[in-house]
Design a protein around this motif. Structure first.
Motif, PDB file in Angstrom:
ATOM      1  N   VAL A 395       0.844  -1.181   0.000  1.00  0.00           N
ATOM      2  CA  VAL A 395       0.000   0.000   0.000  1.00  0.00           C
ATOM      3  C   VAL A 395       0.883   1.236   0.000  1.00  0.00           C
ATOM      4  N   GLU A 396       0.398   2.302  -0.620  1.00  0.00           N
ATOM      5  CA  GLU A 396       1.148   3.557  -0.663  1.00  0.00           C
ATOM      6  C   GLU A 396       0.564   4.531   0.351  1.00  0.00           C
ATOM      7  N   VAL A 397       1.430   5.070   1.228  1.00  0.00           N
ATOM      8  CA  VAL A 397       0.982   6.048   2.222  1.00  0.00           C
ATOM      9  C   VAL A 397       1.913   7.257   2.176  1.00  0.00           C
ATOM     10  N   GLU A 398       1.397   8.363   2.697  1.00  0.00           N
ATOM     11  CA  GLU A 398       2.163   9.606   2.685  1.00  0.00           C
ATOM     12  C   GLU A 398       1.904  10.356   3.986  1.00  0.00           C
ATOM     13  N   ALA A 399       2.961  10.511   4.809  1.00  0.00           N
ATOM     14  CA  ALA A 399       2.827  11.237   6.076  1.00  0.00           C
ATOM     15  C   ALA A 399       4.226  11.509   6.635  1.00  0.00           C
ATOM     16  N   THR A 400       4.347  12.572   7.412  1.00  0.00           N
ATOM     17  CA  THR A 400       5.595  12.829   8.134  1.00  0.00           C
ATOM     18  C   THR A 400       5.499  12.294   9.554  1.00  0.00           C
ATOM     19  N   HIS A 401       4.302  12.323  10.126  1.00  0.00           N
ATOM     20  CA  HIS A 401       4.057  11.769  11.457  1.00  0.00           C
ATOM     21  C   HIS A 401       2.844  10.845  11.390  1.00  0.00           C
ATOM     22  N   PHE A 402       2.924   9.770  12.125  1.00  0.00           N
ATOM     23  CA  PHE A 402       1.889   8.745  12.113  1.00  0.00           C
ATOM     24  C   PHE A 402       1.181   8.762  13.464  1.00  0.00           C
ATOM     25  N   GLN A 403      -0.143   8.917  13.417  1.00  0.00           N
ATOM     26  CA  GLN A 403      -0.933   9.163  14.630  1.00  0.00           C
ATOM     27  C   GLN A 403      -1.466   7.842  15.227  1.00  0.00           C
ATOM     28  N   LEU A 404      -0.589   7.040  15.760  1.00  0.00           N
ATOM     29  CA  LEU A 404      -0.994   5.738  16.299  1.00  0.00           C
ATOM     30  C   LEU A 404      -1.922   5.892  17.497  1.00  0.00           C
ATOM     31  N   TYR A 405      -1.596   6.804  18.407  1.00  0.00           N
ATOM     32  CA  TYR A 405      -2.389   6.987  19.629  1.00  0.00           C
ATOM     33  C   TYR A 405      -3.806   7.459  19.300  1.00  0.00           C
ATOM     34  N   LYS A 406      -3.919   8.508  18.499  1.00  0.00           N
ATOM     35  CA  LYS A 406      -5.230   9.078  18.211  1.00  0.00           C
ATOM     36  C   LYS A 406      -6.113   8.095  17.435  1.00  0.00           C
ATOM     37  N   ARG A 407      -5.505   7.373  16.492  1.00  0.00           N
ATOM     38  CA  ARG A 407      -6.308   6.422  15.704  1.00  0.00           C
ATOM     39  C   ARG A 407      -6.823   5.282  16.583  1.00  0.00           C
ATOM     40  N   ALA A 408      -5.956   4.741  17.441  1.00  0.00           N
ATOM     41  CA  ALA A 408      -6.389   3.644  18.310  1.00  0.00           C
ATOM     42  C   ALA A 408      -7.428   4.116  19.316  1.00  0.00           C
ATOM     43  N   LYS A 409      -7.270   5.333  19.833  1.00  0.00           N
ATOM     44  CA  LYS A 409      -8.246   5.855  20.788  1.00  0.00           C
ATOM     45  C   LYS A 409      -9.622   5.965  20.148  1.00  0.00           C
ATOM     46  N   HIS A 410      -9.661   6.437  18.902  1.00  0.00           N
ATOM     47  CA  HIS A 410     -10.941   6.492  18.186  1.00  0.00           C
ATOM     48  C   HIS A 410     -11.511   5.093  17.998  1.00  0.00           C
ATOM     49  N   VAL A 411     -10.695   4.162  17.535  1.00  0.00           N
ATOM     50  CA  VAL A 411     -11.201   2.824  17.217  1.00  0.00           C
ATOM     51  C   VAL A 411     -11.803   2.163  18.438  1.00  0.00           C
ATOM     52  N   PHE A 412     -11.113   2.205  19.571  1.00  0.00           N
ATOM     53  CA  PHE A 412     -11.622   1.528  20.766  1.00  0.00           C
ATOM     54  C   PHE A 412     -12.878   2.209  21.310  1.00  0.00           C
ATOM     55  N   SER A 413     -12.906   3.529  21.301  1.00  0.00           N
ATOM     56  CA  SER A 413     -14.096   4.231  21.813  1.00  0.00           C
ATOM     57  C   SER A 413     -15.273   4.058  20.849  1.00  0.00           C
ATOM     58  N   GLU A 414     -15.007   4.063  19.540  1.00  0.00           N
ATOM     59  CA  GLU A 414     -16.077   3.895  18.554  1.00  0.00           C
ATOM     60  C   GLU A 414     -16.648   2.481  18.612  1.00  0.00           C
ATOM     61  N   ALA A 415     -15.772   1.488  18.823  1.00  0.00           N
ATOM     62  CA  ALA A 415     -16.249   0.109  18.961  1.00  0.00           C
ATOM     63  C   ALA A 415     -17.184  -0.017  20.154  1.00  0.00           C
ATOM     64  N   SER A 416     -16.870   0.680  21.237  1.00  0.00           N
ATOM     65  CA  SER A 416     -17.753   0.677  22.412  1.00  0.00           C
ATOM     66  C   SER A 416     -19.087   1.329  22.102  1.00  0.00           C
ATOM     67  N   ARG A 417     -19.051   2.428  21.358  1.00  0.00           N
ATOM     68  CA  ARG A 417     -20.304   3.128  21.021  1.00  0.00           C
ATOM     69  C   ARG A 417     -21.216   2.256  20.159  1.00  0.00           C
ATOM     70  N   VAL A 418     -20.638   1.495  19.247  1.00  0.00           N
ATOM     71  CA  VAL A 418     -21.451   0.598  18.422  1.00  0.00           C
ATOM     72  C   VAL A 418     -22.184  -0.411  19.296  1.00  0.00           C
ATOM     73  N   LEU A 419     -21.481  -1.012  20.240  1.00  0.00           N
ATOM     74  CA  LEU A 419     -22.108  -2.009  21.113  1.00  0.00           C
ATOM     75  C   LEU A 419     -23.185  -1.379  21.993  1.00  0.00           C
ATOM     76  N   GLN A 420     -22.947  -0.151  22.456  1.00  0.00           N
ATOM     77  CA  GLN A 420     -23.955   0.535  23.266  1.00  0.00           C
ATOM     78  C   GLN A 420     -25.187   0.886  22.429  1.00  0.00           C
ATOM     79  N   TYR A 421     -24.966   1.333  21.192  1.00  0.00           N
ATOM     80  CA  TYR A 421     -26.071   1.677  20.286  1.00  0.00           C
ATOM     81  C   TYR A 421     -26.937   0.444  20.028  1.00  0.00           C
TER      82      TYR A 421
END
Length: 541
Positions: A395-421
């Motif tokens: 895969v081709e990607v383009e970035a100077t900094h990679f946001q591992l923390y922010k992306r994982a925080k969204h994924v885990f919180s969003e997964a919780s919201r789906v189950l609550q919904y």
């Protein structure tokens, strides 16, 4: 299970229309496609394949992490009429296609798959052939999605011999392109279905080369097909387009395998889709947006697994969902862990993600939480060569900094919201005495939280989407969020049934790009929709 059911093939129009919902004049649209095919090609089509778009109610950018999502098919769809060419010339290539589109801006395309020699054991043994179709992933055209669906049929059903039929096709659709309502997935699903049907692969007595197709198999094929136009999809779009049922959202789980179950929506809930009119072409911008997020979440999963001392192979692309499962001692053979157990583990993961922040950093705010390529490779525990092979060679990607923390925080919180919904919807169905407005407010709050996370953590919103969700809230939406990949496209708002007309009127008068739009033009950009049935085929006599 819904995912293992066969694709519906209708021979009666009344049955077909009855399955699609009632807010659109489906009969007029289908008749128009058949008549136009007759006018252009001089005969009635053999089949019309339908694939709906979808609206994701909640669960954005977590399907490719293998967490469950809650989309629903919408009534707007892609229709592809197809007929075998009766007078194919001897010089016509096997499986040649004449493709036309009812939208005048798209011109006629003619193409044919080319058989390609793959390998041979000896001169006396049969040479196996595979097929090739040229698809330009740098400059996507409408027929690229048709080709992508066709290619999946070729390699699954014609790799062991035989030739596909030469055909004429006519495409039309009401899912706006680049809107986040998954027009691309609908095109690929519809194309796959059309080529399966015309080549006799959907027949009940089919016993030839290739699998007898079920809904889940069609989803898997469509996901692989869409990757051929340069998009690494997690499967939500295709599953919603194929497996959805009327009057319900669809809880789609991808771990340990694809499964889908209907989630009845509470009475009084209406979903309004509003197009920001910012076109989001995720294939063209994938290296900075969609595909970059896929890589960031995959690397985040490896780093977390390493921190938690979970066993991960050097060549394995472990996902965030698999990290959760291994941490909780989940056994894949048994199936997905109970919801409460999963929710508890997700809460723990929201603490563990602190280890994804930049190493040796005194950052006290979340202004810059990204890591450089060198830092990311070191955090993964892989060599630079291993990292390149596992995460960047495909895969081709383009970035100077990679946001591992922010992306994982969204994924885990969003997964919780789906189950609550999902839990709120199921509880409302089993408790008719519960207050309808209280239920809608719970769902609306989860949608609002999702929008905030998409904007601030996953950074897949845009100024226009943020403005449109705020206007929607001011106009009376109980909850409003972007839907689809983001970076443009649509919002989805939860609105009380008695407030629909007033809501649409207020948003239309306030959102700048809607000024001057009336009648059909306005209906194209903001509309209410009912959850629709999934993909199907109509067979003409």
């Amino acid at each position: 299970m819904a995912a293992e059911q066969p694709i519906p093939v209708y021979t009666n129009l009344s049955d077909l229309y009855g399955s699609l919902g009632t807010s659109l004049n489906h009969a007029e649209k289908w008749n128009s496609v058949a008549e136009e095919f007759q006018r252009r090609f001089g005969r009635t089509p053999a089949y019309i394949a339908r694939a709906p778009g979808r609206v994701n109610l909640i669960g954005e950018h977590i399907d490719y992490c293998l967490f469950g999502v809650l989309p629903a098919a919408i009534e707007r769809d892609i229709l592809i009429a197809i007929g075998r060419r009766p007078n194919a010339l001897a010089e016509d290539a096997p499986g040649s296609v004449v493709a036309e589109n009812m939208q005048k801006k798209y011109t006629r395309q003619v193409f044919a798959p080319a058989p390609r020699r793959r390998a041979s054991v000896s001169e006396d043994e049969i040479r196996l052939e595979e097929w090739q179709l040229d698809i330009n992933t740098k400059e996507l055209r409408w027929e690229s999605y048709v080709k992508a669906g066709y290619y999946g049929v070729l390699i699954n059903y014609f790799s062991g011999g035989g030739n596909p039929a030469p055909v004429d096709i006519l495409v039309t659709g009401t899912v706006p392109a680049g809107s986040g309502l998954s027009s691309s997935a609908a095109m690929v699903v519809g194309s796959t279905l059309a080529f399966l049907a015309i080549n006799g692969k959907l027949d009940g007595n089919f016993t030839g080369n290739g699998p007898k197709i079920s809904k889940s198999q069609l989803v898997e094929m469509a996901v692989a097909n869409e990757k051929r136009v340069g998009v690494n999809s997690g499967g939500m779009d295709q599953a919603a387009s194929v497996i959805s049922v009327p009057s319900s959202a669809l809880y789609i789980s991808f771990f340990p395998e694809l499964s889908a179950s209907a989630v009845p929506l509470p009475p009084g809930a209406v979903f309004i889709i509003a197009n920001s009119l910012v076109v989001s072409d995720k294939a063209v911008t994938a290296k900075r947006n969609y595909n970059l997020r896929v890589v960031e979440t995959l690397v985040a999963a490896r780093v977390l697994a390493r921190h938690l001392e979970l066993k991960v192979g050097n060549t394995e692309r472990i996902t965030l969902r698999e990290v959760v499962g291994r941490l909780a001692g989940e056994v894949e053979e048994v199936g997905e862990m109970p919801v409460e157990w999963l929710l508890e583990t997700l809460k723990r993961m929201e603490r563990e993600i602190e280890h994804l922040k930049p190493p040796n950093s005194d950052i006290s705010s979340e202004a810059q939480l990204g890591v450089t390529m060198e830092e990311m490779i070191a955090m993964s525990g892989l060599t630079a060569e291993e990292f390149q092979d596992v995460y960047l060679s495909w895969v081709e990607v383009e970035a100077t900094h990679f946001q591992l923390y922010k992306r994982a925080k969204h994924v885990f919180s969003e997964a919780s919201r789906v189950l609550q919904y999902r839990r709120v919807c199921l509880a409302a169905e089993s408790s008719p005495s519960s207050s309808p407005m209280d239920v809608l407010k719970e769902l609306g709050q989860l949608m609002d939280e999702s929008q905030t996370s998409c904007n601030e953590l996953f950074e897949c919103s845009c100024p226009e989407l943020n403005q449109l969700t705020q206007i929607s809230k001011d106009a009376g939406a109980i909850g409003s969020r972007l839907t689809g990949a983001g970076w443009g496209g649509c919002t989805v708002s939860l609105v009380a049934e008695d407030n629909v007309d007033s809501f649409i009127e207020k948003v239309s008068a306030t959102y700048g790009p809607y000024k001057g739009l009336q009648g059909e033009a306005l209906d194209e950009v903001i509309f209410a929709t009912k959850p629709s049935s999934g993909a199907c085929v109509y067979k003409f006599d």
